[in-house]
Design a protein around this motif. Structure first.
Motif, PDB file in Angstrom:
ATOM      1  N   LEU A 179       0.833  -1.203   0.000  1.00 19.88           N
ATOM      2  CA  LEU A 179       0.000   0.000   0.000  1.00 19.88           C
ATOM      3  C   LEU A 179       0.866   1.251   0.000  1.00 19.88           C
ATOM      4  O   LEU A 179       0.599   2.210  -0.745  1.00 19.88           O
ATOM      5  N   GLU A 180       1.902   1.238   0.826  1.00 16.77           N
ATOM      6  CA  GLU A 180       2.754   2.424   0.947  1.00 16.77           C
ATOM      7  C   GLU A 180       3.527   2.721  -0.333  1.00 16.77           C
ATOM      8  O   GLU A 180       3.762   3.885  -0.673  1.00 16.77           O
ATOM      9  N   SER A 181       3.914   1.673  -1.046  1.00 16.29           N
ATOM     10  CA  SER A 181       4.709   1.859  -2.266  1.00 16.29           C
ATOM     11  C   SER A 181       3.879   1.728  -3.542  1.00 16.29           C
ATOM     12  O   SER A 181       4.414   1.778  -4.640  1.00 16.29           O
ATOM     13  N   ALA A 182       2.567   1.552  -3.347  1.00 14.62           N
ATOM     14  CA  ALA A 182       1.659   1.357  -4.486  1.00 14.62           C
ATOM     15  C   ALA A 182       2.117   0.194  -5.365  1.00 14.62           C
ATOM     16  O   ALA A 182       2.066   0.263  -6.602  1.00 14.62           O
ATOM     17  N   SER A 183       2.579  -0.871  -4.721  1.00 13.22           N
ATOM     18  CA  SER A 183       3.061  -2.048  -5.437  1.00 13.22           C
ATOM     19  C   SER A 183       1.962  -3.105  -5.498  1.00 13.22           C
ATOM     20  O   SER A 183       1.668  -3.773  -4.491  1.00 13.22           O
ATOM     21  N   ALA A 184       1.381  -3.268  -6.678  1.00 17.76           N
ATOM     22  CA  ALA A 184       0.322  -4.266  -6.845  1.00 17.76           C
ATOM     23  C   ALA A 184       0.861  -5.678  -6.622  1.00 17.76           C
ATOM     24  O   ALA A 184       0.157  -6.558  -6.126  1.00 17.76           O
ATOM     25  N   LEU A 185       2.130  -5.895  -6.975  1.00 16.29           N
ATOM     26  CA  LEU A 185       2.726  -7.213  -6.820  1.00 16.29           C
ATOM     27  C   LEU A 185       2.842  -7.596  -5.341  1.00 16.29           C
ATOM     28  O   LEU A 185       2.527  -8.726  -4.957  1.00 16.29           O
ATOM     29  N   LYS A 186       3.325  -6.659  -4.512  1.00 15.77           N
ATOM     30  CA  LYS A 186       3.442  -6.945  -3.076  1.00 15.77           C
ATOM     31  C   LYS A 186       2.082  -7.187  -2.448  1.00 15.77           C
ATOM     32  O   LYS A 186       1.931  -8.061  -1.585  1.00 15.77           O
ATOM     33  N   ILE A 187       1.109  -6.402  -2.871  1.00 19.10           N
ATOM     34  CA  ILE A 187      -0.245  -6.599  -2.346  1.00 19.10           C
ATOM     35  C   ILE A 187      -0.757  -7.980  -2.722  1.00 19.10           C
ATOM     36  O   ILE A 187      -1.331  -8.699  -1.893  1.00 19.10           O
ATOM     37  N   LYS A 188      -0.528  -8.371  -3.965  1.00 23.53           N
ATOM     38  CA  LYS A 188      -0.970  -9.693  -4.405  1.00 23.53           C
ATOM     39  C   LYS A 188      -0.261 -10.792  -3.632  1.00 23.53           C
ATOM     40  O   LYS A 188      -0.887 -11.768  -3.190  1.00 23.53           O
TER      41      LYS A 188
END
Length: 270
Positions: free
Chosen positions: A181-190
């Motif tokens: 969320l903090e880095s707007a990383s869709a991959l990390k969220i997934k």
């Protein structure tokens, strides 16, 4: 018959009676409880699910009573860590949250701990049986997966699947989700698994209303049957006591008549 009277008649069924009373009370939001041992990431998981820092997270023990938060039409409940309190006060509070109020249970286990220990395994056995009895669902959530290698995660997941074959297991990382969320990383969220868990919870929530209705009927039938059987047993005991009293009275009358007859004969001889 009121609930107090039911508790008096069926003192060993208090948990079931309290659950029935809870279900029959005014309309309540669906309740999702997070349960598990102390320091396994319950509060961090809840914060990720409700999208805010609502539940206290600390290396020191924070959760000592039930803590709840309403979010998107659901009441989310944080419980004290199982086995965290020597006096067992917190364990009792956790059980209240897990059994009396909850519709869905998220059983949290830190993947770094390996397979479930004996106390966790016993709890899982109880939850699996409860799923059969009440229809309420439990999901096993493996937390802090960012701290282990993928093979280790797979091994732990396989071990726990053997211990809890009837329950779904979902690996998550609240830390990875927050980073995403903090880095707007869709991959990390997934890769955090949080969205997968959300979907599983939403699927379970769809059955809550019907499950509650079914549970009320089942509890009513079960408790009603126990009360009926109790009344039959009570009537049988009363009839038995009555028969004993009648037998004693009949024996007393017979002895009195015999004594009276003997006295009458002796008086006539005199």
């Amino acid at each position: 018959m009121g609930f107090e009277a039911m508790n008096a008649v069926l003192p060993d069924q208090t948990d079931q009676i309290n659950r029935l009373q809870y279900l029959l009370a005014e309309a309540r939001l669906p309740v999702v409880s997070v349960i598990g041992k102390y320091n396994h990431g319950k509060s961090s998981l809840l914060n990720a699910l409700v999208e805010c820092e609502q539940f206290a997270v600390s290396d020191a023990r924070e959760t000592t009573v039930l803590s709840d938060f309403e979010y998107q039409g659901v009441r989310w409940l944080d419980t004290p860590g199982l086995d965290a309190d020597v006096a067992r006060n917190d364990d009792e509070a956790a059980m209240t949250g897990a059994w009396q109020q909850s519709d869905i249970r998220l059983f949290v286990h830190c993947v770094r701990e390996g397979e479930l220990d004996q106390s966790e395994s016993d709890m899982i056995d109880t939850l699996q049986q409860d799923a059969l009895d009440s229809g309420r669902q439990t999901l096993i959530v493996l937390t802090q997966i960012e701290q282990v290698e993928e093979q280790t995660l797979a091994n732990v997941q396989a071990l726990i699947k053997q211990q809890a074959p009837k329950l779904p297991i979902i690996p998550v990382s609240a830390h990875r989700y927050r980073q995403g969320l903090e880095s707007a990383s869709a991959l990390k969220i997934k890769k955090s698994g949080i969205n997968e868990l959300r979907q599983a919870v939403q699927s379970a929530l769809a059955y809550v209303e019907q499950t509650r209705k079914d549970e009320v009927l089942a509890l009513g039938d079960r408790l009603g049957g126990l009360i009926d059987q109790g009344l039959i047993n009570l009537q049988a005991r009363l009839l038995h006591q009555q028969a004993k009293r009648q037998a004693l009275l009949a024996n007393f009358v017979t002895e009195y008549q015999n004594l009276h007859s003997k006295l009458h004969k002796q008086l006539n001889k005199a």
